[in-house]
Design an enzyme around this catalytic site. Structure first.
Site, PDB file in Angstrom:
ATOM      1  N   TYR A  39       0.833  -1.206   0.000  1.00 43.76           N
ATOM      2  CA  TYR A  39       0.000   0.000   0.000  1.00 43.76           C
ATOM      3  C   TYR A  39       0.865   1.252   0.000  1.00 43.76           C
ATOM      4  CZ  TYR A  39       1.175   0.592   4.942  1.00 43.76           C
ATOM      5  OH  TYR A  39       1.852   0.777   6.122  1.00 43.76           O
ATOM      6  N   PHE A  53       2.133   9.543   4.069  1.00 44.62           N
ATOM      7  CA  PHE A  53       2.494   9.303   5.467  1.00 44.62           C
ATOM      8  C   PHE A  53       3.090   7.911   5.678  1.00 44.62           C
ATOM      9  CE2 PHE A  53      -2.027   8.118   5.190  1.00 44.62           C
ATOM     10  CZ  PHE A  53      -2.004   6.834   5.720  1.00 44.62           C
ATOM     11  N   ASP A  54       2.909   6.993   4.725  1.00 45.65           N
ATOM     12  CA  ASP A  54       3.478   5.650   4.905  1.00 45.65           C
ATOM     13  C   ASP A  54       3.397   4.887   3.589  1.00 45.65           C
ATOM     14  OD1 ASP A  54       4.645   3.506   6.183  1.00 45.65           O
ATOM     15  OD2 ASP A  54       2.796   2.773   7.084  1.00 45.65           O
ATOM     16  N   ILE A 106      -7.569  -0.550  11.346  1.00 45.08           N
ATOM     17  CA  ILE A 106      -8.569   0.484  11.568  1.00 45.08           C
ATOM     18  C   ILE A 106      -9.859   0.053  10.868  1.00 45.08           C
ATOM     19  CG2 ILE A 106      -6.932   2.376  11.918  1.00 45.08           C
ATOM     20  CD1 ILE A 106      -7.310   3.129   8.984  1.00 45.08           C
ATOM     21  N   TYR A 121      -8.111   7.185  12.478  1.00 44.64           N
ATOM     22  CA  TYR A 121      -7.448   7.450  13.766  1.00 44.64           C
ATOM     23  C   TYR A 121      -8.118   8.575  14.558  1.00 44.64           C
ATOM     24  CZ  TYR A 121      -3.841   4.316  12.095  1.00 44.64           C
ATOM     25  OH  TYR A 121      -3.166   3.207  11.640  1.00 44.64           O
ATOM     26  N   PHE A 146      -5.703   5.204   0.828  1.00 49.30           N
ATOM     27  CA  PHE A 146      -4.783   4.083   0.622  1.00 49.30           C
ATOM     28  C   PHE A 146      -4.919   3.552  -0.806  1.00 49.30           C
ATOM     29  CE2 PHE A 146      -5.406   4.055   5.194  1.00 49.30           C
ATOM     30  CZ  PHE A 146      -4.134   3.794   5.680  1.00 49.30           C
TER      31      PHE A 146
END
Length: 564
Positions: free
Chosen positions: A163, A173-174, A193, A219, A236
């Site tokens: 992802y 962010f990731d 999540i 979150y 994502f």
């Protein structure tokens, strides 16, 4: 974005109040609008934006950039100053606009402490970072999908996926790609999540989809460390690598089965097969073809992974099948080295070359036989035969047709492999056979030149000639009782002595009349001469009656057979 908001980059909203004199209006300058705007801010939406607040002379009085924390709030419910509340409506994520707010739509005649004087026009330079609503749901959009999708992700499945994670404004962010490792987890069991748990349901292996998750399914207010701010919508882009369920068994897809299959593999058999090993996304991790060597192993005895041990049972020689092994029947959560990652589903395309059992005997099938068959081959016979030798998949190894003359051999003399020697026995001249030789009666685990290790051999045989033989160690044997007394029979001219010429004539008469036999495949005159010299004790060139006795040397290692 609607057509109106795309076309108008500068518009004026006019508000009238019940006060004397003209009043300034909110002025919005949309100086940077993204090309794609799937959603605009409406009353009741939650927004997150950065801003710089200045006076008309450019002097800055506030900045979210400098604080390092964007503003978050709900639009249209009086939680912002009126002018700014109205000024952000219709905005797109990543849009930049300048909002000029007159005093009566800002802090009015009172101002705000020592920071903003009374009756001051305020200018806000705003960039919208996020937008969401409590009515939002998880959004999914498939970007690519394989043509064939036989299985979809369901709750309790275990999946592996790559992802890229970004905020709604595109800030990353990731990414699992940057770590060079998939994200591995159960679905629908609370390990993710809530929005991701929901967004992954229904995906295929090989599918790429975008999943947009509102903050209350991500979150929420807490955010995540320094990378995901409070109340952030997450985007994502997911690529599904692998999928299985802990309850899965192996899956078998038969691709090709030979027309004739007289035997199938069972536990304890030894098998040779080729394979291509891939993951579910089609990427390869190993192949026997590249090594130009089959994989050889016993079945059901723990020499291979559990799933393969099971998948190799019930196969025919020449069969092709695809087997899918879940991780718990392969290399489990740990994987193996850098080759196979943890929790990987493995796909093997198998082609069975041959198999046998260590207890197998030589298989003989007569394909053609003369009507009259009075004489058959046996141990010690000298034979000439034609052959083709192949592997069980039909690959030709050797053929007597490649040579000028067909081979000649003595049966039982260890001149050929044990299984072939056995397969050549009991044949008539003109008979044809198919003989299957297991490796332990062939070339064994070491193989031979051109013959792979542990190969089952397929022979097509035809007996061309047969000469009956004599036991090992003998040059001549009587086929019945020898003449008694012997010397008078040898002494053809009755002169009481037998020279070599007379001895030769006597032996040839026995062979011609079928009462005696010389060892085939050797020079007859040479054999007869050796026999004569063996009986001519005093080496005077003739045999007399006294010499025609069995002679045994005192040293038994030097004992010689006296054929006569």
């Amino acid at each position: 974005a609607n057509t109106f908001s795309q076309i108008r980059q500068l518009f004026v909203v006019v508000f009238c109040m019940d006060s004397p004199g003209p009043l300034e209006d909110v002025v919005i300058d949309r100086y940077d609008i993204p090309r794609v705007c799937p959603r605009e801010v409406q009353t009741g939406d939650f927004v997150r934006y950065h801003y710089n607040g200045t006076f008309t002379d450019g002097k800055k009085f506030d900045s979210s950039h400098e604080r390092g924390a964007p503003f978050s709030g709900q639009v249209g419910l009086g939680r912002l100053i009126t002018g700014l509340d109205r000024g952000v409506q219709g905005m797109c994520v990543n849009e930049r606009r300048k909002v000029t707010v007159p005093p009566h739509l800002a802090y009015g005649s009172i101002g705000a402490g020592d920071v903003i004087p009374a009756d001051t026009v305020l200018v806000f330079d705003v960039v919208l970072l996020d937008i969401w609503n409590t009515e939002d749901k998880v959004q999914t959009r498939t970007l690519s999908k394989p043509e064939s999708c036989k299985r979809l992700v369901e709750a309790t499945d275990f999946i592996r996926y790559h992802y890229n994670g970004t905020l709604l404004n595109g800030v990353s962010f990731d990414s699992s790609h940057s770590r060079n490792g998939t994200y591995d987890t159960y679905v629908g069991m609370g390990y993710l999540i809530k929005g991701m748990d929901e967004g992954l349901i229904g995906m295929c292996v090989g599918e790429t989809r975008t999943i947009i998750i509102p903050p209350f399914l991500a979150y929420e207010e807490k955010g995540y460390g320094t990378v995901i701010p409070s109340q952030a919508t997450l985007v994502f882009e997911v690529f599904m690598i692998d999928l299985f369920n802990p309850k899965d068994d192996i899956a078998v897809v038969v691709k090709e089965v030979p027309k004739t299959c007289t035997r199938k593999t069972v536990v304890g058999d030894y098998i040779r097969y080729h394979y291509n090993g891939t993951f579910q996304d089609g990427s390869g991790f190993d192949t026997s073809y590249q090594r130009n060597s089959t994989y050889n192993t016993y079945i059901g005895m723990g020499y291979v992974i559990q799933g393969m041990d099971k998948a190799l049972q019930g196969l025919c020689i020449g069969e092709k099948r695809r087997v899918i092994l879940p991780p718990h029947m392969a290399y489990g959560e740990k994987g193996t080295g850098d080759l196979i990652p943890g929790s990987a589903v493995l796909v093997f395309d198998i082609h069975v070359i041959d198999f046998h059992n260590p207890k197998d005997l030589v298989e003989i099938k007569v394909t053609s036989k003369p009507e009259k068959c009075n004489l058959t081959s046996e141990v010690d016979d000298l034979i000439q035969y034609r052959y083709n030798c192949s592997l069980m998949d039909g690959t030709l190894l050797y053929s007597s047709d490649h040579y000028e003359n067909a081979p000649i051999t003595t049966l039982g003399a260890n001149k050929v492999i044990e299984g072939l020697d056995e397969g050549l026995r009991g044949m008539c001249v003109g008979e044809k056979r198919v003989v299957i030789v297991p490796p332990h009666l062939g070339h064994g685990e070491n193989g031979a030149k051109g013959v792979p290790s542990s190969a089952v051999l397929h022979f097509e045989l035809e007996l061309l000639d047969l000469q009956k033989g004599v036991p090992d160690g003998y040059m001549f044997v009587w086929l019945g009782d020898s003449p008694d007394p012997l010397f008078p029979a040898m002494d053809l001219n009755k002169d009481l002595s037998v020279p070599l010429e007379e001895f030769t004539a006597f032996i040839n008469i026995q062979v011609a009349e079928g009462t005696g036999r010389l060892r085939p495949g050797m020079d007859a005159d040479g054999i007869i001469k050796d026999m004569f010299n063996n009986q001519d004790r005093n080496s005077d060139g003739k045999i007399v009656a006294e010499e025609l006795k069995l002679k045994v040397e005192e040293d038994s290692d030097k004992a010689r057979h006296e054929e006569l």
